[in-house]
Design a protein around this motif. Structure first.
Motif, PDB file in Angstrom:
ATOM      1  N   ARG A  81       8.793  12.551   0.107  1.00 46.00           N
ATOM      2  CA  ARG A  81       8.567  13.268  -0.293  1.00 46.00           C
ATOM      3  C   ARG A  81       7.252  14.216  -0.102  1.00 46.00           C
ATOM      4  O   ARG A  81       7.143  15.759  -0.414  1.00 46.00           O
ATOM      5  CB  ARG A  81       7.188  12.249  -1.538  1.00 46.00           C
ATOM      6  N   ALA A  82       6.740  14.027   1.182  1.00 42.79           N
ATOM      7  CA  ALA A  82       6.026  15.349   2.298  1.00 42.79           C
ATOM      8  C   ALA A  82       6.576  16.088   2.574  1.00 42.79           C
ATOM      9  O   ALA A  82       6.673  17.554   2.739  1.00 42.79           O
ATOM     10  CB  ALA A  82       5.021  14.496   3.249  1.00 42.79           C
ATOM     11  N   VAL A  83       8.024  15.357   3.196  1.00 42.93           N
ATOM     12  CA  VAL A  83       9.034  16.635   3.508  1.00 42.93           C
ATOM     13  C   VAL A  83       9.663  17.510   2.715  1.00 42.93           C
ATOM     14  O   VAL A  83       9.662  18.565   2.593  1.00 42.93           O
ATOM     15  CB  VAL A  83      10.988  15.432   4.337  1.00 42.93           C
ATOM     16  N   ARG A  84      10.034  16.725   1.240  1.00 44.40           N
ATOM     17  CA  ARG A  84      10.140  17.971  -0.130  1.00 44.40           C
ATOM     18  C   ARG A  84       9.376  18.683   0.051  1.00 44.40           C
ATOM     19  O   ARG A  84       9.630  19.906  -0.255  1.00 44.40           O
ATOM     20  CB  ARG A  84      10.692  17.407  -1.424  1.00 44.40           C
ATOM     21  N   ASP A  85       8.077  18.554  -0.038  1.00 46.90           N
ATOM     22  CA  ASP A  85       6.572  19.353  -0.518  1.00 46.90           C
ATOM     23  C   ASP A  85       6.787  20.616   1.016  1.00 46.90           C
ATOM     24  O   ASP A  85       5.772  21.187   0.365  1.00 46.90           O
ATOM     25  CB  ASP A  85       5.428  18.646  -0.724  1.00 46.90           C
ATOM     26  N   GLY A  86       7.545  20.351   1.909  1.00 41.87           N
ATOM     27  CA  GLY A  86       7.078  21.152   3.207  1.00 41.87           C
ATOM     28  C   GLY A  86       6.161  20.639   3.453  1.00 41.87           C
ATOM     29  O   GLY A  86       5.803  21.238   4.654  1.00 41.87           O
TER      30      GLY A  86
ATOM     31  N   ARG B 231       1.326  -0.945   0.029  1.00 40.28           N
ATOM     32  CA  ARG B 231      -0.152   0.039  -0.168  1.00 40.28           C
ATOM     33  C   ARG B 231       1.344   1.020  -0.151  1.00 40.28           C
ATOM     34  O   ARG B 231       0.745   2.105  -0.745  1.00 40.28           O
ATOM     35  CB  ARG B 231      -1.320   0.546   1.171  1.00 40.28           C
ATOM     36  N   ALA B 232       1.705   1.681   0.906  1.00 36.60           N
ATOM     37  CA  ALA B 232       2.881   2.359   0.645  1.00 36.60           C
ATOM     38  C   ALA B 232       3.196   2.338  -0.509  1.00 36.60           C
ATOM     39  O   ALA B 232       3.444   4.006  -0.682  1.00 36.60           O
ATOM     40  CB  ALA B 232       4.253   2.341   1.888  1.00 36.60           C
ATOM     41  N   ARG B 233       3.948   1.602  -1.023  1.00 32.48           N
ATOM     42  CA  ARG B 233       4.804   1.543  -2.554  1.00 32.48           C
ATOM     43  C   ARG B 233       3.541   2.339  -3.531  1.00 32.48           C
ATOM     44  O   ARG B 233       3.196   3.464  -4.412  1.00 32.48           O
ATOM     45  CB  ARG B 233       5.320   0.788  -3.151  1.00 32.48           C
ATOM     46  N   GLU B 234       2.157   2.029  -3.158  1.00 31.95           N
ATOM     47  CA  GLU B 234       1.180   2.602  -4.356  1.00 31.95           C
ATOM     48  C   GLU B 234       0.981   3.676  -3.675  1.00 31.95           C
ATOM     49  O   GLU B 234       0.797   4.565  -5.085  1.00 31.95           O
ATOM     50  CB  GLU B 234      -0.211   0.919  -3.939  1.00 31.95           C
ATOM     51  N   LEU B 235       0.766   4.255  -3.246  1.00 29.80           N
ATOM     52  CA  LEU B 235       0.612   5.318  -2.445  1.00 29.80           C
ATOM     53  C   LEU B 235       2.003   6.220  -3.389  1.00 29.80           C
ATOM     54  O   LEU B 235       1.716   7.112  -3.448  1.00 29.80           O
ATOM     55  CB  LEU B 235       0.139   5.520  -1.430  1.00 29.80           C
ATOM     56  N   THR B 236       2.914   5.806  -2.580  1.00 27.04           N
ATOM     57  CA  THR B 236       4.075   6.355  -3.389  1.00 27.04           C
ATOM     58  C   THR B 236       4.369   6.637  -5.364  1.00 27.04           C
ATOM     59  O   THR B 236       3.717   7.943  -5.406  1.00 27.04           O
ATOM     60  CB  THR B 236       5.201   5.607  -2.879  1.00 27.04           C
TER      61      THR B 236
ATOM     62  N   GLY C 175       7.293   2.501   3.551  1.00 27.73           N
ATOM     63  CA  GLY C 175       6.501   4.390   4.338  1.00 27.73           C
ATOM     64  C   GLY C 175       7.913   5.140   3.847  1.00 27.73           C
ATOM     65  O   GLY C 175       7.429   6.699   4.150  1.00 27.73           O
ATOM     66  N   ASP C 176       9.619   5.311   3.735  1.00 27.90           N
ATOM     67  CA  ASP C 176      10.180   6.229   3.888  1.00 27.90           C
ATOM     68  C   ASP C 176      10.295   7.293   2.598  1.00 27.90           C
ATOM     69  O   ASP C 176      10.093   8.554   2.343  1.00 27.90           O
ATOM     70  CB  ASP C 176      11.202   5.724   4.284  1.00 27.90           C
ATOM     71  N   PRO C 177       9.907   6.674   1.579  1.00 31.67           N
ATOM     72  CA  PRO C 177       9.550   7.204  -0.050  1.00 31.67           C
ATOM     73  C   PRO C 177       8.323   8.358  -0.248  1.00 31.67           C
ATOM     74  O   PRO C 177       8.537   9.278  -0.099  1.00 31.67           O
ATOM     75  CB  PRO C 177       9.393   6.329  -0.499  1.00 31.67           C
TER      76      PRO C 177
ATOM     77  N   SER D 225      -0.919  13.981   2.957  1.00 31.60           N
ATOM     78  CA  SER D 225      -2.658  13.444   2.715  1.00 31.60           C
ATOM     79  C   SER D 225      -1.823  12.056   2.465  1.00 31.60           C
ATOM     80  O   SER D 225      -2.616  11.259   2.917  1.00 31.60           O
ATOM     81  CB  SER D 225      -3.412  13.472   1.619  1.00 31.60           C
ATOM     82  N   ALA D 226      -1.456  11.547   1.073  1.00 30.19           N
ATOM     83  CA  ALA D 226      -0.903   9.686   0.865  1.00 30.19           C
ATOM     84  C   ALA D 226      -0.536   9.119   2.530  1.00 30.19           C
ATOM     85  O   ALA D 226      -0.742   8.362   2.908  1.00 30.19           O
ATOM     86  CB  ALA D 226      -0.380  10.015   0.076  1.00 30.19           C
ATOM     87  N   LEU D 227       0.434  10.821   2.961  1.00 34.23           N
ATOM     88  CA  LEU D 227       1.294  10.111   3.606  1.00 34.23           C
ATOM     89  C   LEU D 227       0.591   9.399   5.256  1.00 34.23           C
ATOM     90  O   LEU D 227       0.625   8.887   6.221  1.00 34.23           O
ATOM     91  CB  LEU D 227       2.438  10.537   4.756  1.00 34.23           C
ATOM     92  N   LEU D 228      -0.187  10.857   5.467  1.00 28.54           N
ATOM     93  CA  LEU D 228      -1.413  10.181   6.537  1.00 28.54           C
ATOM     94  C   LEU D 228      -2.114   9.203   6.295  1.00 28.54           C
ATOM     95  O   LEU D 228      -2.647   8.242   6.957  1.00 28.54           O
ATOM     96  CB  LEU D 228      -2.430  11.913   6.691  1.00 28.54           C
TER      97      LEU D 228
END
Length: 196
Positions: free
Chosen positions: A140-145, A72-77, A134-136, A88-91
Motif C-alpha cells: 500500500r505504501a509503495v502504491r502511494d509512492g 496488528r499488521a492486518r488491523e493497520l492494513t 506486513g506485505d500488504p 504512517s501505518a507501515l512505520l
C-alpha cells in the motif's frame, strides 16, 4: 506440536515450552537448553527431540508475540480508509515490531535470517509470518509512492533485527532501538528535513 503424539509427549512439550519461555525471558537467546531440561524435569535429549535447534525453540517461544504482530499488521492494513496514511501505518507497525523485539528477549534472534539456525523443514516461520502479514502494508505504501518499490518486508525485518541486536546491551535498549529505527527511516538530513 502434532496432536497425534502420545499424551506424555504433549505434556513434556507443554512443560518444556513453559520453562523455555521463562528462561528466554530471563536470559534471552542464550538461555541454556540444559537448564531448561533440568527445570522441566526431562532429559536434554527430550528437549532436543521437541526442539532440534535453538532457533526452533526460540520460534516456539516467540509464536504468540509473532501472531499478535501479524494481527496488528492486518488491523493497520484494514485501516486503509482511515486518516492514517500508508507510510504512517507501515512505520507504526514496524515500530511495534521493534518494541516487541526489544522487550521479548530472543525474538530478534528468532527473526534473524540465518538459515543455518532455522529448521530446515520449515524455514524461519516467525520471519515468514511477519513477511506475509506486513506485505500488504508495504505494498500500500509503495502504491502511494511513500516507499521505494524495491523495498521488501524481509529488508525491513533484517534492519530491525540489526537495530535490536545492536541496542541489546545499551542501558536503555528500548529507547536506543527506537532512536536507531527512527534514524534509519528518516535519514541523515537536518532535523527540519526529517519526516517520520
Amino acid at each position: 506440536m502434532p496432536e497425534h503424539r502420545r499424551a506424555d509427549a504433549r505434556r513434556n512439550y507443554a512443560r518444556i515450552l513453559a520453562v523455555a519461555e521463562e528462561e528466554v525471558a530471563a536470559h534471552g537467546a542464550a538461555a541454556s537448553l540444559e537448564q531448561i531440561a533440568r527445570v522441566a524435569g526431562v532429559g536434554s535429549a527430550t528437549v532436543r527431540r521437541h526442539f532440534p535447534t535453538r532457533h526452533a525453540l526460540l520460534e516456539a517461544v516467540s509464536r504468540e508475540r509473532i501472531e499478535a504482530l501479524c494481527v496488528r499488521a492486518r488491523e493497520l492494513t484494514g485501516a486503509g480508509d482511515s486518516t492514517v496514511d500508508s507510510r504512517s501505518a507501515l512505520l507504526e507497525w514496524l515500530g511495534e515490531v521493534v518494541s516487541y523485539s526489544v522487550t521479548a528477549r530472543g525474538l530478534a534472534v528468532a527473526l534473524a535470517y540465518d538459515t543455518a539456525g532455522a529448521d530446515p523443514a520449515h524455514g524461519n516461520s516467525c520471519s515468514t509470518a511477519l513477511e506475509e502479514a506486513g506485505d500488504p502494508l508495504l505494498q500500500r505504501a509503495v502504491r502511494d509512492g511513500a516507499v521505494a518499490a524495491d523495498v521488501t518486508v524481509a529488508d525491513l525485518i533484517t534492519l530491525i533485527v540489526g537495530i535490536v541486536l545492536a541496542a541489546e546491551h545499551h542501558p536503555d535498549p528500548a529507547a536506543r532501538a527506537d532512536r536507531l529505527f527512527r534514524l534509519a527511516v528518516t535519514g541523515l538530513g537536518p532535523q527540519e528535513d526529517r519526516t517520520a
